[in-house]
Motif scaffolding. Sequence first.
Motif, PDB file in Angstrom:
ATOM      1  N   GLY A   1       0.789  -1.272   0.293  1.00  0.00           N
ATOM      2  CA  GLY A   1      -0.089   0.056  -0.063  1.00  0.00           C
ATOM      3  C   GLY A   1       0.963   1.400   0.060  1.00  0.00           C
ATOM      4  O   GLY A   1       0.344   2.408  -0.094  1.00  0.00           O
ATOM      5  N   ARG A   2       2.137   1.198  -0.102  1.00  0.00           N
ATOM      6  CA  ARG A   2       3.024   2.310   0.019  1.00  0.00           C
ATOM      7  C   ARG A   2       3.680   2.493  -1.067  1.00  0.00           C
ATOM      8  O   ARG A   2       4.556   3.630  -0.996  1.00  0.00           O
ATOM      9  N   LEU A   3       3.687   1.894  -2.213  1.00  0.00           N
ATOM     10  CA  LEU A   3       4.458   1.959  -3.507  1.00  0.00           C
ATOM     11  C   LEU A   3       4.176   3.514  -4.182  1.00  0.00           C
ATOM     12  O   LEU A   3       4.960   4.062  -4.337  1.00  0.00           O
ATOM     13  N   LYS A   4       2.742   3.751  -4.070  1.00  0.00           N
ATOM     14  CA  LYS A   4       2.514   5.136  -4.782  1.00  0.00           C
ATOM     15  C   LYS A   4       3.150   6.259  -3.877  1.00  0.00           C
ATOM     16  O   LYS A   4       3.939   7.141  -4.710  1.00  0.00           O
ATOM     17  N   ALA A   5       3.223   6.266  -2.636  1.00  0.00           N
ATOM     18  CA  ALA A   5       3.653   7.235  -1.878  1.00  0.00           C
ATOM     19  C   ALA A   5       5.153   7.292  -1.946  1.00  0.00           C
ATOM     20  O   ALA A   5       5.911   8.381  -2.031  1.00  0.00           O
ATOM     21  N   PHE A   6       6.054   6.231  -2.111  1.00  0.00           N
ATOM     22  CA  PHE A   6       7.343   6.290  -2.241  1.00  0.00           C
ATOM     23  C   PHE A   6       7.544   6.767  -3.559  1.00  0.00           C
ATOM     24  O   PHE A   6       8.631   7.610  -3.725  1.00  0.00           O
TER      25      PHE A   6
ATOM     26  N   GLN B   1       5.381  -8.629  -5.719  1.00  0.00           N
ATOM     27  CA  GLN B   1       4.851  -7.382  -5.800  1.00  0.00           C
ATOM     28  C   GLN B   1       5.253  -6.396  -4.800  1.00  0.00           C
ATOM     29  O   GLN B   1       6.107  -6.753  -3.934  1.00  0.00           O
ATOM     30  N   ASN B   2       4.918  -5.210  -5.036  1.00  0.00           N
ATOM     31  CA  ASN B   2       5.345  -3.998  -4.348  1.00  0.00           C
ATOM     32  C   ASN B   2       6.610  -3.705  -4.265  1.00  0.00           C
ATOM     33  O   ASN B   2       7.376  -3.453  -3.339  1.00  0.00           O
ATOM     34  N   GLN B   3       7.304  -4.037  -5.376  1.00  0.00           N
ATOM     35  CA  GLN B   3       8.912  -3.896  -5.772  1.00  0.00           C
ATOM     36  C   GLN B   3       9.076  -2.630  -6.852  1.00  0.00           C
ATOM     37  O   GLN B   3       8.268  -2.466  -7.767  1.00  0.00           O
ATOM     38  N   VAL B   4       9.808  -2.059  -6.663  1.00  0.00           N
ATOM     39  CA  VAL B   4      10.612  -0.954  -7.486  1.00  0.00           C
ATOM     40  C   VAL B   4      12.143  -1.539  -7.867  1.00  0.00           C
ATOM     41  O   VAL B   4      12.939  -1.873  -6.970  1.00  0.00           O
TER      42      VAL B   4
ATOM     43  N   ALA C   1      12.742   7.874   5.246  1.00  0.00           N
ATOM     44  CA  ALA C   1      12.778   6.570   6.213  1.00  0.00           C
ATOM     45  C   ALA C   1      11.762   6.885   7.069  1.00  0.00           C
ATOM     46  O   ALA C   1      10.961   6.098   7.435  1.00  0.00           O
ATOM     47  N   GLU C   2      11.513   8.257   7.365  1.00  0.00           N
ATOM     48  CA  GLU C   2      10.348   8.571   8.390  1.00  0.00           C
ATOM     49  C   GLU C   2       8.861   8.069   7.858  1.00  0.00           C
ATOM     50  O   GLU C   2       8.072   7.585   8.621  1.00  0.00           O
ATOM     51  N   ALA C   3       8.700   8.325   6.539  1.00  0.00           N
ATOM     52  CA  ALA C   3       7.439   7.698   5.681  1.00  0.00           C
ATOM     53  C   ALA C   3       7.561   6.426   5.828  1.00  0.00           C
ATOM     54  O   ALA C   3       6.196   5.927   5.914  1.00  0.00           O
ATOM     55  N   GLY C   4       8.266   5.657   6.402  1.00  0.00           N
ATOM     56  CA  GLY C   4       8.172   4.179   6.274  1.00  0.00           C
ATOM     57  C   GLY C   4       7.647   3.245   5.153  1.00  0.00           C
ATOM     58  O   GLY C   4       7.080   2.381   5.283  1.00  0.00           O
ATOM     59  N   ASN C   5       8.201   3.952   3.819  1.00  0.00           N
ATOM     60  CA  ASN C   5       7.648   3.091   2.593  1.00  0.00           C
ATOM     61  C   ASN C   5       8.485   1.873   2.366  1.00  0.00           C
ATOM     62  O   ASN C   5       8.132   0.841   1.833  1.00  0.00           O
ATOM     63  N   VAL C   6       9.526   1.741   2.518  1.00  0.00           N
ATOM     64  CA  VAL C   6      10.560   0.776   2.135  1.00  0.00           C
ATOM     65  C   VAL C   6      10.615  -0.407   3.215  1.00  0.00           C
ATOM     66  O   VAL C   6      10.937  -0.132   4.433  1.00  0.00           O
ATOM     67  N   GLN C   7      10.404  -1.576   2.900  1.00  0.00           N
ATOM     68  CA  GLN C   7      10.270  -2.716   3.683  1.00  0.00           C
ATOM     69  C   GLN C   7      11.767  -3.391   3.767  1.00  0.00           C
ATOM     70  O   GLN C   7      12.316  -4.102   4.762  1.00  0.00           O
ATOM     71  N   HIS C   8      12.372  -3.364   2.395  1.00  0.00           N
ATOM     72  CA  HIS C   8      13.706  -4.271   2.226  1.00  0.00           C
ATOM     73  C   HIS C   8      14.294  -3.584   0.871  1.00  0.00           C
ATOM     74  O   HIS C   8      13.687  -3.102   0.082  1.00  0.00           O
ATOM     75  N   GLN C   9      15.555  -3.682   0.934  1.00  0.00           N
ATOM     76  CA  GLN C   9      16.291  -3.396  -0.284  1.00  0.00           C
ATOM     77  C   GLN C   9      17.503  -4.236  -0.594  1.00  0.00           C
ATOM     78  O   GLN C   9      18.132  -4.903   0.418  1.00  0.00           O
ATOM     79  N   GLU C  10      17.648  -4.532  -1.702  1.00  0.00           N
ATOM     80  CA  GLU C  10      18.757  -5.401  -2.421  1.00  0.00           C
ATOM     81  C   GLU C  10      19.579  -4.821  -3.418  1.00  0.00           C
ATOM     82  O   GLU C  10      18.861  -4.273  -4.423  1.00  0.00           O
ATOM     83  N   ASN C  11      20.759  -4.665  -3.251  1.00  0.00           N
ATOM     84  CA  ASN C  11      21.517  -4.324  -4.341  1.00  0.00           C
ATOM     85  C   ASN C  11      22.559  -5.479  -4.900  1.00  0.00           C
ATOM     86  O   ASN C  11      23.071  -6.262  -4.477  1.00  0.00           O
TER      87      ASN C  11
END
Length: 105
Positions: free
Chosen positions: A13-18, A48-51, A84-94
């Motif tokens: 539910g936070r993809l658009k906000a991100f 889902q929910n990935q950029v 970070a304060e918006a709390g949109n990202v759950q996990h990051q992989e590089n």
Amino acid sequence: MIVDLRTYTMVPGRLKAFLELYESEGLPIQRQHLGEPIGYFTVETGPQNQVVHLWGYESAADRERRRSAMESDPAWIAYRRKSAEAGNVQHQENKLLRSVPFSPL
């Protein structure tokens, strides 16, 4: 060539906000330091929910130089704090990808 492949998984539910915050505040700073991304995508099938985004560099040293300059930019620091304060990202992989001789990039 080095390609930095980044995958961010959003809180459902936070993809658009991100994307809205990133496009208005984060992307202009990254363009200033990193240039244009090779591509910026949302996932249509699979997890889902990935950029997913890709950034190109001449070498690992070029990547380090450009990213270090960006990480010390007060505007980028402020954006990262806000993101970070918006709390949109759950996990990051590089992943750093190295092109092979026959690659078109």
